[in-house]
Write a protein that holds these residues in place. Structure first.
Motif, short mmCIF file in Angstrom:
data_model
loop_
_atom_site.label_atom_id
_atom_site.label_comp_id
_atom_site.label_asym_id
_atom_site.label_seq_id
_atom_site.Cartn_x
_atom_site.Cartn_y
_atom_site.Cartn_z
N ASP A 99 4.59 -0.81 -1.63
CA ASP A 99 4.80 -0.62 -3.07
C ASP A 99 4.54 -1.90 -3.87
OD1 ASP A 99 5.45 1.98 -2.63
OD2 ASP A 99 7.62 1.69 -2.72
N ARG A 100 5.09 -3.04 -3.40
CA ARG A 100 4.93 -4.29 -4.15
C ARG A 100 3.47 -4.73 -4.16
NH1 ARG A 100 8.92 -9.17 -2.84
NH2 ARG A 100 10.34 -7.51 -3.52
N GLU A 101 2.84 -4.68 -3.01
CA GLU A 101 1.43 -5.08 -2.94
C GLU A 101 0.57 -4.13 -3.74
OE1 GLU A 101 -2.17 -5.86 0.29
OE2 GLU A 101 -0.31 -4.86 0.92
N ARG A 102 0.91 -2.86 -3.72
CA ARG A 102 0.12 -1.85 -4.45
C ARG A 102 0.07 -2.18 -5.94
NH1 ARG A 102 -1.38 3.68 -4.26
NH2 ARG A 102 -1.23 4.68 -6.30
N GLN A 103 1.25 -2.47 -6.53
CA GLN A 103 1.27 -2.78 -7.96
C GLN A 103 0.45 -4.02 -8.27
OE1 GLN A 103 2.61 -0.65 -10.32
NE2 GLN A 103 1.30 -1.99 -11.57
N SER A 104 0.53 -5.03 -7.39
CA SER A 104 -0.25 -6.24 -7.58
C SER A 104 -1.74 -5.95 -7.53
CB SER A 104 0.12 -7.27 -6.51
OG SER A 104 -0.66 -8.43 -6.63
N LEU A 105 -2.15 -5.10 -6.60
CA LEU A 105 -3.56 -4.72 -6.49
C LEU A 105 -4.03 -3.98 -7.74
CD1 LEU A 105 -3.71 -3.49 -2.78
CD2 LEU A 105 -4.89 -5.49 -3.72
N VAL A 106 -3.20 -3.06 -8.22
CA VAL A 106 -3.57 -2.28 -9.41
C VAL A 106 -3.69 -3.18 -10.63
CG1 VAL A 106 -2.80 -0.47 -11.01
CG2 VAL A 106 -2.60 -0.12 -8.53
N ASP A 107 -2.73 -4.09 -10.80
CA ASP A 107 -2.75 -4.98 -11.96
C ASP A 107 -4.00 -5.88 -11.95
OD1 ASP A 107 -0.38 -3.91 -12.81
OD2 ASP A 107 0.86 -5.58 -12.09
#
Length: 245
Positions: A193-201
């Protein structure tokens, strides 16, 4: 919204409003509506490996655009990529409106939709149908340029003098974009979840920068915009009919 027909109906309502108000965002909606109808026809014809999954994928893909458009109207937070496309300057040409929308939807939304439908390593099972969807998008871009050739004559002049208009305004290539979108989908599908948001941003920031380049091209192309914009005679209703017929 659970079916492609519901997604198409939502796009039809947006096109109707654009026709009433002259909203230039309707050009992208018109093109994307044609893409979605073609995918629906392909599902009915059994053209995909897993047609039920493809409908889920295409509905998720469409929802990302429709939610962004609704969010803009309601004043809620939307991606930077879509905000750039929706807030195109008044001087933008029809082709720039369409390509800015395609940029946000393919370079950001396509990977998001793929990773949402097929989580984890299983996303690889989607690859062939993902490529088939991209083939539909590429064909529709060509069809869109042909439609604009007949409804906005200056587009044909630019195509003749300077090559494909999508490459002219942005250096944007669907072949490049589709590869990047798949890589993005693979990384998202495996991310926590945390990495996913970073990737999306991070992805959103890069795609928004590409969108700004489409709508505010280098100086030589700005000069071309200045020359063409007063002569452009593209009419949203004519584009709608050209893409539907």
């Amino acid at each position: 919204m659970d079916t492609i027909d519901q997604a198409i109906a939502a796009m039809d309502r947006r096109i109707d409003r654009a026709l009433e108000t002259g909203d230039p965002s309707g050009y992208f909606t018109c093109v994307y509506r044609a893409v979605t109808a073609r995918v629906r026809d392909g599902i009915l014809a059994g053209e995909f490996d897993d047609c039920a999954r493809m409908e889920r994928f295409d509905v998720a893909f469409a929802r990302l655009y429709l939610d962004a458009a609704d969010g803009l109207e309601k004043g809620t937070e939307i991606s930077r990529s879509w905000r750039v496309a929706f807030e195109a300057p008044p001087s933008a040409l029809v082709i720039q409106h369409v390509m800015a929308g395609m940029n946000a939807h393919i370079n950001l939304d396509l990977g998001l939709a793929a990773a949402g439908v097929q989580q984890g390593a299983a996303v690889s099972d989607l690859r062939d149908d993902f490529e088939r969807l991209n083939d539909v998008l590429a064909a529709m871009i060509d069809r869109m340029q042909d439609a604009l050739t007949h409804t906005a004559p200056w587009t044909a002049v630019v195509d003749t003098w300077f090559g494909p208009v999508d490459e002219l305004v942005s250096g944007w290539s669907i072949e490049y974009a589709r590869g990047r979108a798949w890589s993005f989908a693979e990384r998202l599908a495996l991310a926590g979840d945390r990495e996913r948001q970073s990737l999306v941003d991070a992805r959103d920031a890069r795609v928004a920068a590409i969108g700004r380049g489409i709508l505010d091209p280098p100086l030589p192309l700005q000069w071309l915009n200045t020359l063409i914009a007063p002569q452009e005679r593209a009419n949203l209703r004519a584009v709608v009919h050209a893409l539907v017929d």
